[in-house]
Scaffold this motif. Structure first.
Motif, short mmCIF file in Angstrom:
data_model
loop_
_atom_site.label_atom_id
_atom_site.label_comp_id
_atom_site.label_asym_id
_atom_site.label_seq_id
_atom_site.Cartn_x
_atom_site.Cartn_y
_atom_site.Cartn_z
N MET A 39 0.84 -1.20 0.00
CA MET A 39 0.00 0.00 0.00
C MET A 39 0.87 1.25 0.00
O MET A 39 0.58 2.22 -0.71
CB MET A 39 -0.93 -0.01 1.22
CG MET A 39 -1.90 1.16 1.27
SD MET A 39 -3.05 1.14 -0.11
CE MET A 39 -3.29 2.87 -0.33
N GLY A 40 1.94 1.25 0.77
CA GLY A 40 2.85 2.39 0.81
C GLY A 40 3.51 2.64 -0.53
O GLY A 40 3.62 3.79 -0.98
N GLU A 41 3.95 1.57 -1.18
CA GLU A 41 4.57 1.70 -2.51
C GLU A 41 3.57 2.28 -3.51
O GLU A 41 3.91 3.20 -4.28
CB GLU A 41 5.07 0.34 -3.00
CG GLU A 41 6.22 -0.22 -2.21
CD GLU A 41 6.57 -1.66 -2.57
OE1 GLU A 41 7.64 -2.10 -2.13
OE2 GLU A 41 5.78 -2.34 -3.27
N ASN A 42 2.35 1.75 -3.49
CA ASN A 42 1.32 2.26 -4.40
C ASN A 42 1.02 3.72 -4.14
O ASN A 42 0.93 4.53 -5.06
CB ASN A 42 0.02 1.45 -4.24
CG ASN A 42 0.13 0.02 -4.72
OD1 ASN A 42 1.13 -0.38 -5.32
ND2 ASN A 42 -0.89 -0.77 -4.43
N ALA A 43 0.85 4.07 -2.87
CA ALA A 43 0.49 5.44 -2.50
C ALA A 43 1.55 6.44 -2.96
O ALA A 43 1.22 7.54 -3.41
CB ALA A 43 0.27 5.54 -0.99
N GLU A 44 2.82 6.07 -2.84
CA GLU A 44 3.88 6.99 -3.26
C GLU A 44 3.78 7.28 -4.76
O GLU A 44 3.93 8.43 -5.19
CB GLU A 44 5.26 6.44 -2.94
CG GLU A 44 6.36 7.40 -3.32
CD GLU A 44 7.74 6.97 -2.87
OE1 GLU A 44 8.69 7.66 -3.25
OE2 GLU A 44 7.89 5.96 -2.15
N ILE A 45 3.51 6.28 -5.57
CA ILE A 45 3.40 6.47 -7.01
C ILE A 45 2.12 7.22 -7.35
O ILE A 45 2.12 8.16 -8.14
CB ILE A 45 3.46 5.13 -7.77
CG1 ILE A 45 4.75 4.37 -7.44
CG2 ILE A 45 3.29 5.34 -9.27
CD1 ILE A 45 6.02 5.09 -7.79
N ILE A 46 1.02 6.82 -6.75
CA ILE A 46 -0.27 7.45 -7.05
C ILE A 46 -0.25 8.93 -6.67
O ILE A 46 -0.80 9.77 -7.39
CB ILE A 46 -1.42 6.71 -6.33
CG1 ILE A 46 -1.56 5.30 -6.91
CG2 ILE A 46 -2.73 7.48 -6.46
CD1 ILE A 46 -2.46 4.37 -6.09
#
Length: 147
Positions: A39-46
Motif C-alpha cells: 500500500m505504501g509503494e502504491n500510495a507513493e506512485i499514485i
C-alpha cells in the motif's frame, strides 16, 4: 527486472481482474504477508511522490491495527482511477477495500506496473527511469482540465 505481467491496457478498464493476484506472484505473496508495504509503494506512485512510501506504510499499518484501513485504501484507489482515466465507482471501490483489501492493493500494484511505473522503486527512481528512456510525460494519463 522484466515484469512477469503480460496484460493489455484497454482505455477505461482495469488491465486485470480483482482476483488475478497470481498474475504477479511476488507481489501477491508480499501483499499477503506485508500489505502495508505494498500500500505504501502504491500510495507513493499514485500521489506522484507527495506521500512517501514510509509515511503511507505507517499510516496503513496503524489503520489496519484498528480495522479502519478500508477508507485509506479507497482514497488511493479513487485517486488511481482518476489518474488513469478509469470510470468512477465510489460504492464498489469502498466495498472492494472493505472486503477484499489485499486483492485490491495487488490489483492497483499491477495496474501501476502495466502503465509503466515500478512501485517497488519509488517515485523519484521512476522519474529517473522515464527520463533515461526519454519519456517526456509519465506513462499516466494527465488529469482532466480544471478551473
Amino acid at each position: 527486472m522484466p515484469s512477469t505481467i503480460e496484460m493489455h491496457v484497454v482505455e477505461g478498464q482495469w488491465s486485470s481482474g480483482l482476483c488475478d493476484c497470481f498474475n504477479d506472484p511476488i507481489n501477491c505473496v508480499t501483499t499477503c504477508f506485508f500489505p502495508s508495504i505494498t500500500m505504501g509503494e502504491n500510495a507513493e506512485i499514485i500521489s506522484k511522490g507527495e506521500t512517501s512510501c514510509i509515511a503511507a506504510t505507517t499510516i496503513y499499518f496503524l489503520l489496519c491495527s484498528i480495522g479502519c484501513q478500508g477508507g485509506y485504501g479507497f482514497y488511493y484507489r479513487s485517486k488511481l482511477r482518476k489518474l488513469l482515466g478509469l470510470p468512477k465507482q465510489t460504492c464498489k471501490d469502498n466495498l472492494v477495500h472493505g472486503c477484499c483489501c489485499f486483492c485490491a492493493i495487488c490489483q492497483e500494484h499491477r495496474e501501476l506496473k502495466v502503465h509503466g511505473a515500478d512501485p517497488t522503486i519509488g517515485w523519484k527512481a521512476n522519474v529517473e527511469n522515464w527520463r533515461s528512456r526519454a519519456v517526456t510525460i509519465p506513462p499516466f494519463f494527465e488529469p482532466q482540465m480544471t478551473r
